[in-house]
Design a protein around this motif. Structure first.
Motif, PDB file in Angstrom:
ATOM      1  N   ASP A 138       0.814  -1.220   0.000  1.00 33.15           N
ATOM      2  CA  ASP A 138       0.000   0.000   0.000  1.00 33.15           C
ATOM      3  C   ASP A 138       0.844   1.265   0.000  1.00 33.15           C
ATOM      4  O   ASP A 138       0.383   2.326  -0.442  1.00 33.15           O
ATOM      5  CB  ASP A 138      -0.911  -0.018   1.233  1.00 33.15           C
ATOM      6  CG  ASP A 138      -1.970   1.062   1.214  1.00 33.15           C
ATOM      7  OD1 ASP A 138      -2.330   1.529   0.117  1.00 33.15           O
ATOM      8  OD2 ASP A 138      -2.441   1.441   2.300  1.00 33.15           O
ATOM      9  N   ALA A 139       2.080   1.165   0.485  1.00 24.52           N
ATOM     10  CA  ALA A 139       2.888   2.366   0.706  1.00 24.52           C
ATOM     11  C   ALA A 139       3.135   3.160  -0.579  1.00 24.52           C
ATOM     12  O   ALA A 139       2.983   4.383  -0.594  1.00 24.52           O
ATOM     13  CB  ALA A 139       4.215   1.990   1.360  1.00 24.52           C
ATOM     14  N   VAL A 140       3.495   2.479  -1.661  1.00 21.76           N
ATOM     15  CA  VAL A 140       3.818   3.185  -2.910  1.00 21.76           C
ATOM     16  C   VAL A 140       2.603   3.944  -3.424  1.00 21.76           C
ATOM     17  O   VAL A 140       2.686   5.126  -3.783  1.00 21.76           O
ATOM     18  CB  VAL A 140       4.339   2.206  -3.984  1.00 21.76           C
ATOM     19  CG1 VAL A 140       4.566   2.928  -5.304  1.00 21.76           C
ATOM     20  CG2 VAL A 140       5.634   1.540  -3.523  1.00 21.76           C
ATOM     21  N   GLY A 141       1.457   3.277  -3.445  1.00 21.16           N
ATOM     22  CA  GLY A 141       0.244   3.928  -3.924  1.00 21.16           C
ATOM     23  C   GLY A 141      -0.238   5.014  -2.983  1.00 21.16           C
ATOM     24  O   GLY A 141      -0.686   6.081  -3.424  1.00 21.16           O
ATOM     25  N   PHE A 142      -0.146   4.765  -1.682  1.00 24.59           N
ATOM     26  CA  PHE A 142      -0.641   5.733  -0.703  1.00 24.59           C
ATOM     27  C   PHE A 142       0.142   7.042  -0.749  1.00 24.59           C
ATOM     28  O   PHE A 142      -0.430   8.120  -0.733  1.00 24.59           O
ATOM     29  CB  PHE A 142      -0.567   5.127   0.706  1.00 24.59           C
ATOM     30  CG  PHE A 142      -1.057   6.054   1.785  1.00 24.59           C
ATOM     31  CD1 PHE A 142      -2.414   6.219   1.995  1.00 24.59           C
ATOM     32  CD2 PHE A 142      -0.162   6.763   2.577  1.00 24.59           C
ATOM     33  CE1 PHE A 142      -2.870   7.088   2.983  1.00 24.59           C
ATOM     34  CE2 PHE A 142      -0.609   7.625   3.563  1.00 24.59           C
ATOM     35  CZ  PHE A 142      -1.972   7.789   3.769  1.00 24.59           C
TER      36      PHE A 142
END
Length: 433
Positions: free
Chosen positions: A128-132
């Motif tokens: 989720d980190a990259v998209g968030f």
């Protein structure tokens, strides 16, 4: 008496509503559930903020549970379709759903999932980190990785896959011992790439105690991810896999010291003759913590049928000590699964889990089969449909080819063994022609 987590309660001799629910489902005394939870051999993933949860236990002496993966991605970001999959997975009685979302409205999807799901919910924060943050992997800071995990915890996620075992030392071991398929874990590959690009230690390993603060606060179970799981039968049980498993065993004890529940993730792709030894090794190195396996897939040559290769390995793994099976669909290695793929994967995993439960002597497992056999002996078709893992499909097959006589099927007709032996034992005559 107050408690912070289910494990803390167990160690203090407190029986929680979640323990009582699991005791009823498993037909095991709550005292035994509590004892094994205190030892870390049973977990009940139950985030304090997941209000719709119907608790399930995972671990020693309990039914083998299955997990379903779904979620939105950049190539397939149909929010509503993924929620339809959630409803289908719950209807098919999957005990867990992992949200692997990595693009778009991930938090909105996650919150909707937690609100509607009676099954336990898992996530992988590093996905989720990259998209968030909407920035390149190399630009994400250690603090930001931890902040994403905290957001997931606040949203009510019951367990999170954390790839803390691939630290700098494990990564060096991997580089020195070449593999045919390198690192195939998506989360593991992201952490490995981040370490290589930045030169920093894995943030989930370096700041593990801070992560445990978050997990203890919300009672999130840590699922220690296997970044070095084998992606081919050539790479199974190699130095990278085993070294990471040793690290995961150490991290397990550190989590238990904080009363954080733990399960450990495992392979992967693996030849049949290696599976039993791997289950024993995990239980020894990780001190009896519940084992959560992907497959194992027992051959690499069946794209389109990997739900079958996975079910074969899963049945052997669970019969030898694995506690939790991650489903694999026919679409594995090929594309995002659709609704039908998902159903096929769930059914295959449920068959594997139940077959293993029979072998393990789990309470009630054989009785289900005995009831089915009794219904077959009596030629009770409705009874068979009601007992079948997929009664809908069984009914459809039966109705697609009606026999001349209702007390038989179109395969055997009047030669039906059940029909004829029943008649003979009742003193009745039979006519074959």
């Amino acid at each position: 008496m107050k408690y912070t987590t289910q494990m803390d309660a167990a160690r203090k001799g407190i029986t929680t509503p979640q323990m009582e629910a699991v005791s009823r489902k498993e037909m095991i005394s709550v005292e035994e559930i509590r004892r094994l939870m205190a030892e870390g051999k049973i977990i009940i993933p139950a985030n304090k903020n997941h209000k719709s949860l119907e608790p399930e236990g995972v671990g020693q002496g309990l039914r083998t549970k299955i997990n379903v993966n779904l979620g939105i991605s950049k190539d397939c970001c149909d929010f509503e379709l993924e929620l339809e999959k959630v409803k289908k997975a719950i209807a098919l009685k999957a005990e867990a759903i992992m949200d692997l979302s990595s693009y778009g409205k991930t938090q909105q999807f996650r919150q909707s999932l937690v609100e509607m799901s009676s099954a336990m919910i898992g996530t992988v924060p590093v996905y989720d980190a990259v998209g968030f943050y909407d920035k390149e992997l190399s630009k994400i800071t250690a603090r930001e990785f931890l902040d994403v995990a905290e957001k997931h915890a606040k949203d009510g996620v019951d367990f999170m896959t954390i790839h803390a075992g691939i630290n700098r030392a494990t990564a060096e071991r991997f580089k020195k011992n070449k593999r045919l398929t390198n690192i195939v874990s998506r989360g593991g590959s992201l952490i490995f790439a981040w370490m290589e690009i930045t030169g920093n230690e894995n943030p989930f390993f370096e700041y593990y105690d801070e992560l445990l603060d978050i997990f203890e606060q919300y009672d999130v179970t840590i699922s220690l991810g296997d970044a070095c799981r084998p992606g081919s039968i050539n790479d199974s049980t190699d130095a990278s896999q085993v070294e990471e498993l040793i690290v995961l065993g150490e991290l397990t004890k550190r989590a238990w010291d904080r009363n954080v529940q733990v399960m450990v993730e495992g392979p992967g792709h693996m030849a049949i003759n290696e599976i039993a030894a791997n289950m024993i090794m995990e239980k020894r190195l990780c001190h009896g913590a519940p084992f959560y396996v992907l497959g194992p897939l027992v051959t690499d040559v069946a794209p389109g049928y990997d739900h079958i290769t996975s079910a074969i390995g899963g049945a052997i793994a669970a019969a030898n000590g694995a506690d939790f099976l991650c489903y694999v669909t026919p679409a594995e290695h090929l594309r995002l699964p659709d609704l039908e793929d998902m159903k096929e994967g769930i059914i295959a995993s449920k068959i594997a889990a139940h077959a293993a439960d029979i072998a393990k002597g789990i309470k009630g497992a054989r009785e289900w089969d005995f009831k089915m056999s009794d219904a077959r002996m009596r030629l009770d078709w409705e009874g068979m449909f009601g007992l079948a893992i997929d009664g809908e499909k069984a009914r459809r097959y039966r109705e697609s080819s009606k026999p001349e006589f209702e007390d038989s099927c179109s395969m055997c007709g009047k030669m039906c063994a059940m029909r004829n032996v029943n008649k003979v034992l009742k003193g009745e005559s039979i006519s074959i022609l």
